[in-house]
Design an enzyme around this catalytic site. Structure first.
Site, short mmCIF file in Angstrom:
data_model
loop_
_atom_site.label_atom_id
_atom_site.label_comp_id
_atom_site.label_asym_id
_atom_site.label_seq_id
_atom_site.Cartn_x
_atom_site.Cartn_y
_atom_site.Cartn_z
N LYS A 271 0.88 -1.17 0.00
CA LYS A 271 0.00 0.00 0.00
C LYS A 271 0.91 1.21 0.00
CE LYS A 271 -4.00 2.14 2.27
NZ LYS A 271 -3.65 3.51 1.95
N PHE A 361 -1.96 -0.51 -10.11
CA PHE A 361 -2.62 -1.66 -9.48
C PHE A 361 -3.93 -2.11 -10.11
CE2 PHE A 361 -3.41 2.10 -6.74
CZ PHE A 361 -4.80 2.21 -6.86
N ARG A 438 -16.98 1.36 -1.04
CA ARG A 438 -16.04 0.78 -0.09
C ARG A 438 -16.59 -0.59 0.25
NH1 ARG A 438 -12.20 3.21 2.70
NH2 ARG A 438 -12.85 5.37 2.56
P1 ATP Z 1 -6.04 5.91 3.09
O1 ATP Z 1 -6.56 7.05 3.88
O2 ATP Z 1 -5.69 4.72 3.94
O3 ATP Z 1 -5.02 6.26 2.08
P2 ATP Z 1 -8.30 5.98 1.32
O4 ATP Z 1 -9.55 6.26 2.08
O5 ATP Z 1 -7.70 7.04 0.49
O6 ATP Z 1 -7.24 5.33 2.30
P3 ATP Z 1 -8.81 3.30 0.78
O7 ATP Z 1 -9.66 2.68 -0.23
O8 ATP Z 1 -9.22 3.12 2.17
O9 ATP Z 1 -8.62 4.80 0.38
O10 ATP Z 1 -7.35 2.75 0.65
C1 ATP Z 1 -6.85 2.55 -0.62
C2 ATP Z 1 -5.97 3.70 -1.03
O11 ATP Z 1 -4.64 3.29 -0.92
C3 ATP Z 1 -6.22 4.02 -2.47
O12 ATP Z 1 -7.11 5.10 -2.59
C4 ATP Z 1 -4.85 4.33 -3.02
O13 ATP Z 1 -4.65 5.72 -3.04
C5 ATP Z 1 -3.89 3.74 -2.03
N1 ATP Z 1 -3.12 2.60 -2.52
C6 ATP Z 1 -1.78 2.45 -2.39
N2 ATP Z 1 -1.38 1.29 -2.89
C7 ATP Z 1 -2.46 0.65 -3.37
C8 ATP Z 1 -2.66 -0.60 -4.01
N3 ATP Z 1 -1.68 -1.43 -4.24
N4 ATP Z 1 -3.94 -0.91 -4.35
C9 ATP Z 1 -4.96 -0.08 -4.12
N5 ATP Z 1 -4.83 1.12 -3.51
C10 ATP Z 1 -3.58 1.48 -3.13
#
Ligand code: ATP
Length: 606
Positions: A271, A361, A438
């Protein structure tokens, strides 16, 4: 039949006064019933306080307060100074214009005074003949006027519009121009109203939502449903150049639970801690959209170049994370470093100082094929087949695992390499791309798992309190809320006063100023009353010691225990999340699930 602009002005007046979301829905339904199908897109953009979706990257109105006052003074034949003073007294320029116009109409029996009298058509009661089409077209012309002489063009067009408008219409035109409509109407409520009017029931909102998730332009989607009916929405595919709303992850902090949720086997990936990028390609044109679907292409000329050189497909929509890297070592650098790029004025300097790499990804569309309903491994293979990899343009590092040890090992390696944690993703037949949702097909497992509260949360500012002592007279504590998608409201979770640096506090008044409200914004649900209400716009990342039951907060009220909501003990501000919109904040349901997991953990430990 053209639509009178007065219909919008009347609806806005009602919307402005609502205190409950159900009432807001009723007024929107009433408005859409009076809206001819051909202009529903324009009505929606105006409701959203914009002329077109942000991602189009088209110019904004470009009318500052000074120009607006000047235009109003021409239209009303009043001095700028007088209007300015009145605006200060009554709160805003729109209101001041409305007052002056009403008084003049009373005196002149319907016609505006002065030189522009010949232009003004209001009848004796002050009714105008302005239509939505004309207001919209004129505003669009104002926005499009660019370069030399554009100020005069903007001035003339705006003065003409204000002269022609009724007092009430002029008020809302001025507020729109100033970017101060603040009706607090959310997309989810608009979609529900559209479903009621054009698809026969609120239950059809899900079909509208799915279409909107694939093409993030509510105006266009509304026009399709209004003209062609709800059936037409069922066949919508992603379109290059139009952002698709991103798929999001749930969170867990127990590896065995993660594997169990995903059916015993999962693709796990680093991530990366950067900015999500949705990259679109059509021939030699590239668009980059952010997580909030802003068009950020201009901020990343380096990524545009990489995409052009490394995407082999003629047409594609792919997703990845843009991460700042150390130019010397190629190592990953934290999110904050990348955010510094946003603050630099010269993008080429920023590019030199903060070089980036892109880790890809997913893909949702390639050469006419909609991939959103295909399983993840199919999409991953497709992605691999259409790109050339190099040092700064790669597939996200990932592997398929089916045991906890392997997952833990990969997680520790990810942290070691500067990632934030891992994303674990379902790979079964139903592992589709859930645009705009989500869900449990993607689960994030983040680094800060050691603190008692397993993960940080993203909450929305809904109020502010004045501080004490050193912070006396200044905002020192914020009232924070979670998003409840079901009711499209923001429910209070906690007051956060620690974790801010002096610099953060210094900037608070300026950050909050545009969003301060005298009364509780309609989509805010809070029994706690702050010193100042704040329109739910700003998102901050918060961590705390643990989740607790609280009788004063409305988040998950009555869910875990009657008479109590869920709150955070010892909450601490970590950072602002300008890349998130309020609807992207942690939801009430997520907080509830975190709470249940915490209970389970405590039970197991005792
Ligand atoms: P966070 O605040 O934890 O970054 P978020 O609310 O923006 O999360 P989530 O769907 O909860 O979004 O977490 C996925 C996020 O992580 C994606 O929006 C992306 O920006 C990031 N990310 C980083 N690496 C990856 C990956 N390998 N696959 C998907 N998303 C990834």
């Amino acid at each position: 039949m053209p639509m009178p602009f007065s219909v919008i002005a009347e609806a806005f007046e009602k919307l402005e006064r609502v205190t409950a979301r159900t009432q807001m829905l009723l007024y929107l339904v009433e408005l859409f019933k009076k809206t001819p199908a051909e202009v529903v897109d324009k009505v929606i953009y105006i409701l959203q306080g914009k002329l077109w979706p942000d991602w189009k990257g088209l110019p904004e109105l470009g009318v500052g307060e000074k120009l607006l006052i000047k235009a109003a003074s021409i239209a009303l034949h009043t001095s700028e100074h007088y209007l300015e003073r009145l605006a200060k007294k009554v709160g805003d320029i729109g209101k001041a214009i409305e007052i002056v116009k009403s008084e003049q109409l009373k005196k002149t029996g319907g016609r505006a005074p002065g030189l522009l009298a010949f232009m003004s058509k209001p009848g004796p009661t002050g009714e105008s003949t302005l239509t939505v089409e004309r207001v919209y077209e004129t505003l669009a012309k104002i926005a499009m006027a660019q370069g030399e002489g554009s100020r005069d063009i903007k001035l003339k067009l705006l003065a003409g519009l204000l002269a022609e408008a009724s007092p009430k219409e002029a008020k809302y035109i001025a507020r729109f121009v100033e970017g101060r409509l603040r009706l607090g109407v959310g997309d989810a409520t608009i979609m529900e109203a559209l479903a009621v009017v054009y698809a026969g029931s609120a239950a059809m909102r899900s079909i509208i939502e799915r279409a909107y998730n694939l093409r993030a332009d509510l105006g266009t989607i509304a026009k399709i449903v209004a003209i062609q009916g709800v059936e037409a929405l069922k066949n919508i595919k992603p379109e290059v150049g139009m952002p698709i709303r991103p798929m999001l992850a749930e969170r867990l902090s127990d590896p065995s639970e993660i594997l169990k949720k995903l059916g015993g086997k999962a693709l796990i990936e680093y991530k990366y801690d950067g900015e999500r990028a949705q990259i679109h390609k059509k021939g030699d044109k590239i668009w980059i959209f952010s997580r909030r679907l802003e068009n950020i292409t201009h901020m990343y000329p380096d990524v545009v170049k990489m995409a052009l050189e490394s995407i082999k497909a003629e047409e594609a929509i792919i997703e990845g994370e843009i991460v700042a890297i150390d130019p010397e070592t190629g190592e990953l650098r934290p999110f904050q470093v990348l955010m510094r790029r946003r603050r630099k004025h010269d993008v080429h300097v920023a590019m030199e100082e903060i070089p980036v790499a892109v880790y890809l990804f997913d893909t949702v569309y390639v050469n006419g094929e909609d991939l959103t309903l295909k399983p993840l491994l199919y999409r991953r293979e497709k992605l691999a087949s259409i790109i050339n990899e190099n040092d700064t343009w790669q597939l996200a590092k990932g592997t398929i695992v089916s045991d906890v040890e392997a997952l833990e090992k990969f997680f520790l390696q990810a942290i070691e390499d500067g990632a934030e944690g891992i994303m674990a993703k379902a790979i079964h037949d139903k592992s589709i791309y859930q645009a705009g949702a989500r869900g449990w097909l993607w689960i994030k497992y983040k680094r800060d798992y050691k603190s008692e509260m397993a993960d940080t949360v993203d909450l929305v500012v809904i109020g502010a309190f004045y501080g004490k002592g050193r912070r006396g007279g200044k905002f020192g504590t914020l009232l924070m809320a979670a998003y409840d998608p079901e009711s499209d409201t923001f429910k209070s979770v906690c007051k956060v006063g620690s974790g801010f640096t002096d610099e953060d506090l210094e900037k608070l008044p300026e950050m909050l100023a545009p969003y301060i409200r005298d009364t509780k914004p309609p989509r805010v649900d809070s029994t706690m009353k702050p010193d100042a209400w704040v329109e739910p716009v700003l998102v901050a990342e918060i961590i705390g010691a643990e989740l607790t039951l609280s009788p004063v907060h409305t988040c998950c009220y009555g869910w875990a225990k009657s008479g109590a909501g869920i709150s955070i003990r010892f909450p601490r501000f970590i950072r602002w999340r300008p890349d998130k919109s309020p609807e992207d904040a942690t939801t009430t349901k997520e907080l509830y699930e975190m709470y249940l997991r915490q209970l389970k953990r405590l039970e197991e430990e005792s």
